[in-house]
Design a protein around this motif. Structure first.
Motif, short mmCIF file in Angstrom:
data_model
loop_
_atom_site.label_atom_id
_atom_site.label_comp_id
_atom_site.label_asym_id
_atom_site.label_seq_id
_atom_site.Cartn_x
_atom_site.Cartn_y
_atom_site.Cartn_z
N ASP A 37 0.81 -1.21 0.00
CA ASP A 37 0.00 0.00 0.00
C ASP A 37 0.84 1.26 0.00
N LYS A 38 2.16 1.10 -0.10
CA LYS A 38 3.08 2.24 -0.19
C LYS A 38 4.09 1.95 -1.29
N ILE A 39 4.55 3.01 -1.92
CA ILE A 39 5.53 2.84 -2.99
C ILE A 39 6.79 2.14 -2.46
N SER A 40 7.13 2.38 -1.20
CA SER A 40 8.33 1.73 -0.63
C SER A 40 8.18 0.22 -0.59
N THR A 77 15.43 -4.71 -9.42
CA THR A 77 15.36 -6.04 -10.04
C THR A 77 14.34 -6.00 -11.17
N GLU A 78 14.09 -7.15 -11.74
CA GLU A 78 13.08 -7.27 -12.79
C GLU A 78 11.68 -7.52 -12.21
N CYS A 79 11.55 -7.50 -10.92
CA CYS A 79 10.27 -7.70 -10.24
C CYS A 79 9.27 -6.64 -10.69
N ARG A 80 8.03 -7.03 -10.79
CA ARG A 80 6.95 -6.10 -11.10
C ARG A 80 6.11 -5.91 -9.85
N GLY A 81 5.33 -4.84 -9.80
CA GLY A 81 4.57 -4.59 -8.59
C GLY A 81 3.30 -3.81 -8.77
N TYR A 82 2.51 -3.84 -7.71
CA TYR A 82 1.27 -3.05 -7.64
C TYR A 82 1.21 -2.35 -6.31
N VAL A 83 0.90 -1.08 -6.36
CA VAL A 83 0.62 -0.31 -5.16
C VAL A 83 -0.89 -0.24 -5.05
N LEU A 84 -1.41 -0.65 -3.89
CA LEU A 84 -2.85 -0.78 -3.70
C LEU A 84 -3.49 0.51 -3.18
N GLU A 130 -4.94 8.61 -9.18
CA GLU A 130 -4.04 9.58 -9.79
C GLU A 130 -3.86 10.85 -8.98
N TRP A 131 -4.64 11.06 -7.93
CA TRP A 131 -4.54 12.28 -7.15
C TRP A 131 -3.73 12.10 -5.88
N THR A 132 -3.34 10.91 -5.55
CA THR A 132 -2.63 10.68 -4.29
C THR A 132 -1.14 10.92 -4.44
N LEU A 133 -0.50 11.17 -3.32
CA LEU A 133 0.94 11.36 -3.29
C LEU A 133 1.67 10.10 -3.78
N GLU A 134 1.19 8.94 -3.38
CA GLU A 134 1.84 7.69 -3.80
C GLU A 134 1.87 7.58 -5.32
N PHE A 135 0.79 7.94 -5.97
CA PHE A 135 0.75 7.85 -7.42
C PHE A 135 1.75 8.83 -8.04
N GLN A 136 1.84 10.03 -7.49
CA GLN A 136 2.79 11.01 -8.00
C GLN A 136 4.22 10.52 -7.85
N VAL A 137 4.53 9.93 -6.71
CA VAL A 137 5.87 9.38 -6.49
C VAL A 137 6.15 8.28 -7.51
N LEU A 138 5.18 7.43 -7.72
CA LEU A 138 5.31 6.33 -8.68
C LEU A 138 5.66 6.86 -10.06
N LYS A 139 4.95 7.85 -10.51
CA LYS A 139 5.18 8.39 -11.84
C LYS A 139 6.48 9.20 -11.92
N GLU A 140 6.78 9.96 -10.90
CA GLU A 140 8.00 10.77 -10.91
C GLU A 140 9.26 9.90 -10.94
N ARG A 141 9.20 8.76 -10.30
CA ARG A 141 10.37 7.88 -10.25
C ARG A 141 10.45 7.00 -11.49
N SER A 142 9.50 7.14 -12.38
CA SER A 142 9.48 6.35 -13.62
C SER A 142 9.62 4.87 -13.33
N CYS A 143 8.89 4.41 -12.37
CA CYS A 143 8.93 3.00 -12.00
C CYS A 143 8.00 2.24 -12.95
N LEU A 144 8.53 1.90 -14.11
CA LEU A 144 7.72 1.36 -15.18
C LEU A 144 7.14 -0.02 -14.90
N ARG A 145 7.76 -0.75 -13.98
CA ARG A 145 7.26 -2.09 -13.66
C ARG A 145 6.30 -2.08 -12.48
#
Length: 105
Positions: free
Chosen positions: A46-49, A57-64, A68-83
Motif C-alpha cells: 500500500d506504499k511505494i516503498s 530487479t526485474e520484479c513487477r509490482g502493484y501499489v494498492l 491519480e490524485w494521491t501522493l503515492e501515485f505522484q511518487v510512482l510516476k516521478e520515479r518512472s517506476c515502469l514495472r
C-alpha cells in the motif's frame, strides 16, 4: 521483517542495516533461500516503498488503493517506476496479474 532502526530505543536493534526497506537485503536473502526468479515475481503493497525492489530487479509490482490524485501515485510516476502500476485492492492486483500471465513455468 526487519527489526532494526537507526533510532531504536532497544540498543540491540539500533543500527543501520541492509534489510530495512527500501534496501534489498531481505529480498536477497529470500531469493537465495528459495531460488526466486524476480522476473517472474510481484511486489504488492500500500506504499511505494513496498515496491522498491522493482527499481533494483526485474520484479513487477502493484501499489494498492491509490489513484491519480494521491501522493503515492505522484511518487510512482516521478520515479518512472515502469514495472509498478496501481491496483484498487488485492483482488484487483490478482486479476491484473492473472490477465498479464504469459505462461511462466
Amino acid at each position: 521483517y526487519c527489526p532494526h532502526h537507526p533510532h531504536a530505543t532497544v540498543e540491540r536493534y539500533k543500527k543501520k542495516c541492509n534489510c530495512r526497506k527500501p534496501k534489498t537485503g531481505l529480498f536477497e536473502k529470500i531469493q537465495e533461500k528459495w531460488d526466486i526468479d524476480f522476473s517472474k515475481s510481484y511486489a504488492i503493497g500500500d506504499k511505494i516503498s513496498d515496491c522498491e525492489i522493482c527499481l533494483y530487479t526485474e520484479c513487477r509490482g502493484y501499489v494498492l488503493g491509490i489513484d491519480e490524485w494521491t501522493l503515492e501515485f505522484q511518487v510512482l510516476k516521478e520515479r518512472s517506476c515502469l514495472r509498478v502500476d496501481q491496483a484498487i485492492d488485492l483482488s484487483d492486483a490478482a486479476k491484473k496479474i492473472k490477465r498479464n500471465y504469459d505462461g511462466w513455468k
